[in-house]
Motif scaffolding. Sequence first.
Motif, PDB file in Angstrom:
ATOM      1  N   ALA A 306       0.838  -1.202   0.000  1.00  0.00           N
ATOM      2  CA  ALA A 306       0.000   0.000   0.000  1.00  0.00           C
ATOM      3  C   ALA A 306       0.870   1.248   0.000  1.00  0.00           C
ATOM      4  N   THR A 307       0.551   2.173  -0.890  1.00  0.00           N
ATOM      5  CA  THR A 307       1.248   3.449  -0.995  1.00  0.00           C
ATOM      6  C   THR A 307       0.302   4.568  -0.583  1.00  0.00           C
ATOM      7  N   LEU A 308       0.776   5.435   0.298  1.00  0.00           N
ATOM      8  CA  LEU A 308      -0.005   6.617   0.654  1.00  0.00           C
ATOM      9  C   LEU A 308       0.173   7.630  -0.465  1.00  0.00           C
ATOM     10  N   TYR A 309      -0.777   7.649  -1.376  1.00  0.00           N
ATOM     11  CA  TYR A 309      -0.642   8.451  -2.586  1.00  0.00           C
ATOM     12  C   TYR A 309      -0.759   9.931  -2.288  1.00  0.00           C
ATOM     13  N   ARG A 310      -1.766  10.281  -1.513  1.00  0.00           N
ATOM     14  CA  ARG A 310      -1.923  11.656  -1.049  1.00  0.00           C
ATOM     15  C   ARG A 310      -2.414  11.608   0.388  1.00  0.00           C
ATOM     16  N   GLY A 311      -1.831  12.442   1.233  1.00  0.00           N
ATOM     17  CA  GLY A 311      -2.266  12.463   2.616  1.00  0.00           C
ATOM     18  C   GLY A 311      -1.289  13.220   3.477  1.00  0.00           C
ATOM     19  N   ALA A 312      -1.784  13.700   4.606  1.00  0.00           N
ATOM     20  CA  ALA A 312      -0.943  14.497   5.490  1.00  0.00           C
ATOM     21  C   ALA A 312      -0.310  13.617   6.554  1.00  0.00           C
ATOM     22  N   GLY A 313       0.619  14.201   7.292  1.00  0.00           N
ATOM     23  CA  GLY A 313       1.231  13.491   8.405  1.00  0.00           C
ATOM     24  C   GLY A 313       2.604  12.960   8.073  1.00  0.00           C
ATOM     25  N   ASN A 314       3.226  12.379   9.075  1.00  0.00           N
ATOM     26  CA  ASN A 314       4.590  11.886   8.957  1.00  0.00           C
ATOM     27  C   ASN A 314       4.612  10.384   8.699  1.00  0.00           C
ATOM     28  N   ILE A 315       3.690   9.919   7.859  1.00  0.00           N
ATOM     29  CA  ILE A 315       3.566   8.492   7.557  1.00  0.00           C
ATOM     30  C   ILE A 315       4.515   8.128   6.419  1.00  0.00           C
ATOM     31  N   GLU A 316       5.132   6.956   6.501  1.00  0.00           N
ATOM     32  CA  GLU A 316       5.969   6.474   5.402  1.00  0.00           C
ATOM     33  C   GLU A 316       5.086   6.336   4.166  1.00  0.00           C
ATOM     34  N   VAL A 317       5.474   6.982   3.075  1.00  0.00           N
ATOM     35  CA  VAL A 317       4.642   7.002   1.867  1.00  0.00           C
ATOM     36  C   VAL A 317       4.587   5.630   1.220  1.00  0.00           C
TER      37      VAL A 317
END
Length: 351
Positions: A306-317
């Motif tokens: 899973a890739t965090l395509y767009r989103g805020a925060g300090n999450i590993e993309v």
Amino acid sequence: MADISEQLQQQVRSAVDSRRPLSIHARKTKSFYGHPVEGTPLDVSGHNGILHYEPTELVITARAGTPLPVIEQTLAEEGQMLAFEPPHFGEAATLGGTIACNLSGPRRAYAGAARDFVLGCKLINGQGEILQFGGEVMKNVAGYDVSRLMAGALGTLGVLLEVSLKVLPRAESEQTVVLETSDAEAIERMNGWARKPLPITATCYDGASLYVRLAGTQSTIRAARKVIGGEEMPPTRTWWNKLKEQQHAFFSSSKPLWRLSLASNTPPIKLDGKWLYEWGGAQRWLVSEEPAERIRRAVEKVDGHATLYRGAGNIEVFHPLPEAMMKVQRNLKQAFDPERIFNPGRMYKQI
């Protein structure tokens, strides 16, 4: 343009000497993808222009800063196209950014990804050297894998100067049909069709309707319609283009947008949020406020990522890699960019 490539080379050499990180960019249409980069801007947009295009050879070579619309218009005039149907995310999209991100559109599952069409490239490595890999014909395989490494590297391995791509002819006709179905039935149907010689070039399930795009001769499309069924949509190039550019209402949410990659026949995953399936079920978009850890655990259980395509925060993309694969990434970074000056942390913070 030789002077521009030399200027870029000198800028890289200066950064290497001072161990100063560089943030490589052209028109920044894909700057949202990956982690932000802190570094001196290195603008490659001035290094543009088509270098070679012979329609009978099905190959085009252009400088990395060449606007993507210029390339696509040139191909369209000869009845050809970039078969991986790249998203632009802005009129200023360039060839280099497209390849660096390895982003592909609705046709990807049926024609191949961006990296599958890369025949060769020229780049500046982390020692300020200009290197060339691959060529303009499929049989020229010298350094072919190195060229493909640049696709999806997000500029972390080198500064792309030129790219050679294989192109394909456009189909004679195109038609889209729509079927009302459930998510489980949509997955079953898309995977069943994949085992048959049908001229499918795109699929999309939006939670209620399954859209199937067919392309080929009119006779092959008519034959496929008898197998697939469904209702014909009006001319739909705009509809698929809006999907490719993420302009449909599904993508307008302010909530985090996740891209899940997994086997196409994976049953629906039980996660809260809105879903949209592409690529026969192999790419699934999820708009959700579920914790990143829960989303990634659920995807790992079905051998996906899973890739965090767009989103805020300090999450590993990008999905965390096993240590063995992370070691490969570190070794590649060391080989191409030993001083870690190119887009440091853009993919993974530790590299």
